[in-house]
Design a protein around this motif. Structure first.
Motif, PDB file in Angstrom:
ATOM      1  N   UNK A  54       0.799  -1.204   0.000  1.00 54.38           N
ATOM      2  CA  UNK A  54       0.000   0.000   0.000  1.00 54.38           C
ATOM      3  C   UNK A  54       0.837   1.261   0.000  1.00 54.38           C
ATOM      4  N   UNK A  55       0.195   2.386   0.302  1.00 54.03           N
ATOM      5  CA  UNK A  55       0.864   3.679   0.303  1.00 54.03           C
ATOM      6  C   UNK A  55       1.833   3.787   1.474  1.00 54.03           C
ATOM      7  N   UNK A  56       3.030   4.294   1.199  1.00 54.66           N
ATOM      8  CA  UNK A  56       3.997   4.529   2.275  1.00 54.66           C
ATOM      9  C   UNK A  56       3.555   5.753   3.069  1.00 54.66           C
ATOM     10  N   UNK A  57       3.620   5.620   4.395  1.00 55.12           N
ATOM     11  CA  UNK A  57       3.066   6.645   5.272  1.00 55.12           C
ATOM     12  C   UNK A  57       4.094   7.159   6.273  1.00 55.12           C
ATOM     13  N   UNK A  58       4.000   8.438   6.584  1.00 55.64           N
ATOM     14  CA  UNK A  58       4.655   9.014   7.744  1.00 55.64           C
ATOM     15  C   UNK A  58       3.661   8.966   8.903  1.00 55.64           C
ATOM     16  N   UNK A  59       4.160   9.094  10.118  1.00 57.36           N
ATOM     17  CA  UNK A  59       3.240   8.942  11.246  1.00 57.36           C
ATOM     18  C   UNK A  59       3.612   9.873  12.399  1.00 57.36           C
ATOM     19  N   UNK A  60       3.580  11.189  12.165  1.00 58.30           N
ATOM     20  CA  UNK A  60       3.896  12.108  13.266  1.00 58.30           C
ATOM     21  C   UNK A  60       2.855  12.040  14.369  1.00 58.30           C
ATOM     22  N   UNK A  61       3.280  12.338  15.556  1.00 61.43           N
ATOM     23  CA  UNK A  61       2.400  12.295  16.715  1.00 61.43           C
ATOM     24  C   UNK A  61       1.214  13.236  16.512  1.00 61.43           C
ATOM     25  N   UNK A  62       0.032  12.741  16.898  1.00 65.12           N
ATOM     26  CA  UNK A  62      -1.237  13.485  16.808  1.00 65.12           C
ATOM     27  C   UNK A  62      -1.730  13.697  15.377  1.00 65.12           C
ATOM     28  N   UNK A  63      -1.068  13.068  14.393  1.00 71.81           N
ATOM     29  CA  UNK A  63      -1.611  13.096  13.030  1.00 71.81           C
ATOM     30  C   UNK A  63      -2.827  12.182  12.964  1.00 71.81           C
ATOM     31  N   UNK A  64      -3.641  12.338  11.927  1.00 71.85           N
ATOM     32  CA  UNK A  64      -4.819  11.477  11.764  1.00 71.85           C
ATOM     33  C   UNK A  64      -4.417  10.006  11.672  1.00 71.85           C
ATOM     34  N   UNK A  65      -3.287   9.734  10.994  1.00 78.21           N
ATOM     35  CA  UNK A  65      -2.825   8.358  10.832  1.00 78.21           C
ATOM     36  C   UNK A  65      -2.397   7.779  12.183  1.00 78.21           C
ATOM     37  N   UNK A  66      -1.677   8.557  12.956  1.00 79.91           N
ATOM     38  CA  UNK A  66      -1.245   8.138  14.297  1.00 79.91           C
ATOM     39  C   UNK A  66      -2.462   7.837  15.175  1.00 79.91           C
ATOM     40  N   UNK A  67      -3.398   8.750  15.224  1.00 85.23           N
ATOM     41  CA  UNK A  67      -4.574   8.571  16.086  1.00 85.23           C
ATOM     42  C   UNK A  67      -5.441   7.403  15.614  1.00 85.23           C
ATOM     43  N   UNK A  68      -5.523   7.216  14.304  1.00 81.31           N
ATOM     44  CA  UNK A  68      -6.290   6.100  13.749  1.00 81.31           C
ATOM     45  C   UNK A  68      -5.702   4.764  14.195  1.00 81.31           C
ATOM     46  N   UNK A  69      -4.378   4.640  14.167  1.00 83.41           N
ATOM     47  CA  UNK A  69      -3.738   3.382  14.541  1.00 83.41           C
ATOM     48  C   UNK A  69      -3.926   3.066  16.023  1.00 83.41           C
ATOM     49  N   UNK A  70      -3.858   4.087  16.869  1.00 79.83           N
ATOM     50  CA  UNK A  70      -4.102   3.863  18.299  1.00 79.83           C
ATOM     51  C   UNK A  70      -5.533   3.378  18.508  1.00 79.83           C
ATOM     52  N   UNK A  71      -6.473   4.010  17.815  1.00 81.52           N
ATOM     53  CA  UNK A  71      -7.874   3.602  17.936  1.00 81.52           C
ATOM     54  C   UNK A  71      -8.074   2.181  17.418  1.00 81.52           C
ATOM     55  N   UNK A  72      -7.426   1.843  16.297  1.00 80.79           N
ATOM     56  CA  UNK A  72      -7.528   0.494  15.757  1.00 80.79           C
ATOM     57  C   UNK A  72      -6.967  -0.537  16.728  1.00 80.79           C
ATOM     58  N   UNK A  73      -5.868  -0.197  17.377  1.00 80.77           N
ATOM     59  CA  UNK A  73      -5.285  -1.126  18.349  1.00 80.77           C
ATOM     60  C   UNK A  73      -6.245  -1.365  19.515  1.00 80.77           C
ATOM     61  N   UNK A  74      -6.883  -0.311  19.979  1.00 77.49           N
ATOM     62  CA  UNK A  74      -7.861  -0.459  21.063  1.00 77.49           C
ATOM     63  C   UNK A  74      -9.029  -1.335  20.624  1.00 77.49           C
ATOM     64  N   UNK A  75      -9.508  -1.143  19.394  1.00 77.37           N
ATOM     65  CA  UNK A  75     -10.621  -1.932  18.875  1.00 77.37           C
ATOM     66  C   UNK A  75     -10.222  -3.403  18.701  1.00 77.37           C
ATOM     67  N   UNK A  76      -8.987  -3.638  18.274  1.00 77.97           N
ATOM     68  CA  UNK A  76      -8.512  -5.011  18.107  1.00 77.97           C
ATOM     69  C   UNK A  76      -8.549  -5.772  19.428  1.00 77.97           C
ATOM     70  N   UNK A  77      -8.141  -5.105  20.501  1.00 76.63           N
ATOM     71  CA  UNK A  77      -8.135  -5.763  21.813  1.00 76.63           C
ATOM     72  C   UNK A  77      -9.553  -6.035  22.311  1.00 76.63           C
TER      73      UNK A  77
END
Length: 327
Positions: A54-77
């Motif tokens: 897929x698309x290569x991504x940067x992941x700075x703190x508090x970016x939409x991508x960063x926050x999305x991944x934290x939320x996804x991790x919580x949902x996975x658990x």
């Protein structure tokens, strides 16, 4: 289904970790819609892709991508409540350290395990174990980040060595030469010298011949002495001859473990002339010394001499891999 897989793994004393990473977004259209600021582009303005993931991504703190991944991790658990934690892939670049630390904090807050593939100095403290995926140069570069964590070596870069022929793998290479005796015995030696655990890749033991499997079986008792290891940080702790390589660790039992390797194959190599090993043990009372070569079936008591704060041991019949244990 995944919860059932985790349950099966747990029955066999294996942790079931959930996969997560931040370097790629598989759905490029979703990335363009929701995480445009994190997408990486080439000089022509085209979206960079990575290994077809897929698309290569940067992941700075508090970016939409960063926050999305934290939320996804919580949902996975929440969706897989019996998961034992996370395996965070592609953790080499410090660009991803903020998200790695965030997922590690999430796992640890729930008493779960957190492992990474690679690490940087910015995130190594967040992980409970570090995987070195690649070759022995990769292992050497990461071993110093794992001063107290386990480091696992996954040797995936041995292709087409020594004329080995095999099926075309997922990267288009013919043959996976990890199991060839030349590569395999060198990989095992590097694991011991760098304090790492050898791990099989996804093809398992495909390509490993009878001799390689034999060596691995006899190598495991040596590796087992690394459990709970930490670096033995004593100045000038170890002195060995120039024709051998060696390192020393303190394991979880408080024992000092020295691994000694040299060129040549286990079981059929020519033994070196007897040589002396000196180990500094300031403030320690050493009561016994044990030796085990990879060819041996058990640890054997060996004479030693203590001169002030140094233990001196004469090693004989070493031809490839030898372990010394001070208790």
């Amino acid at each position: 289904k995944i919860s059932g897989i985790v349950k099966t793994l747990n029955k066999n004393d294996i942790l079931g970790l959930l996969y997560i990473q931040a370097r790629e977004c598989k759905d490029i259209e979703l990335a363009k819609e929701r995480f445009k600021a994190s997408i990486q582009y080439d000089t022509n303005g085209n979206i960079l892709t990575s290994y077809g993931f897929g698309a290569k991504m940067l992941c700075p703190k508090n970016s939409n991508w960063h926050n999305h991944l934290v939320l996804q991790a919580e949902k996975m658990l929440k969706h897989i409540p019996n998961a034992d934690g996370f395996f965070f892939d592609n953790s080499w670049d410090k660009e991803y350290s903020d998200i790695i630390n965030a997922i590690g904090e999430l796992a640890h807050s729930k008493g779960l395990y957190f492992a990474t593939n690679g690490a940087s100095a910015n995130c190594s403290a967040a992980t409970d174990s570090i995987m070195a995926e690649g070759d022995t140069h990769t292992l050497k570069g990461l071993s110093y980040l794992a001063l107290s964590q386990p480091i696992i070596f996954l040797p995936i870069n041995h292709y087409n060595a020594y004329g080995y022929k095999g099926v075309v793998n997922e990267f288009g290479h013919k043959g996976r030469a990890m199991g060839l005796i030349d590569n395999f015995q060198n990989d095992l030696k590097e694991c011991l010298i760098n304090g790492a655990y050898y791990s099989y890749d996804w093809p398992g033991t495909d390509g490993y011949d009878k001799e390689s499997k034999r060596i691995y079986k006899d190598y495991l008792p040596l590796e087992n002495n690394l459990k709970g290891k930490k670096w033995y940080l004593i100045p000038h702790a170890l002195k060995v001859p120039v024709n051998v390589k060696a390192n020393i660790f303190e394991n979880g039992k408080g024992e000092l473990i020295t691994y000694i390797t040299s060129e040549g194959f286990p079981f059929c190599g020519k033994a070196l002339a007897p040589f002396k090993v000196s180990i500094r043990v300031p403030g320690r009372l050493i009561k016994s010394a044990l030796i085990r070569r990879i060819e041996d079936k058990k640890e054997i008591a060996i004479p030693f001499k203590q001169v002030t704060d140094t233990i001196e041991i004469e090693v004989s019949n070493h031809c490839s891999i030898t372990m010394l244990k001070l208790k």
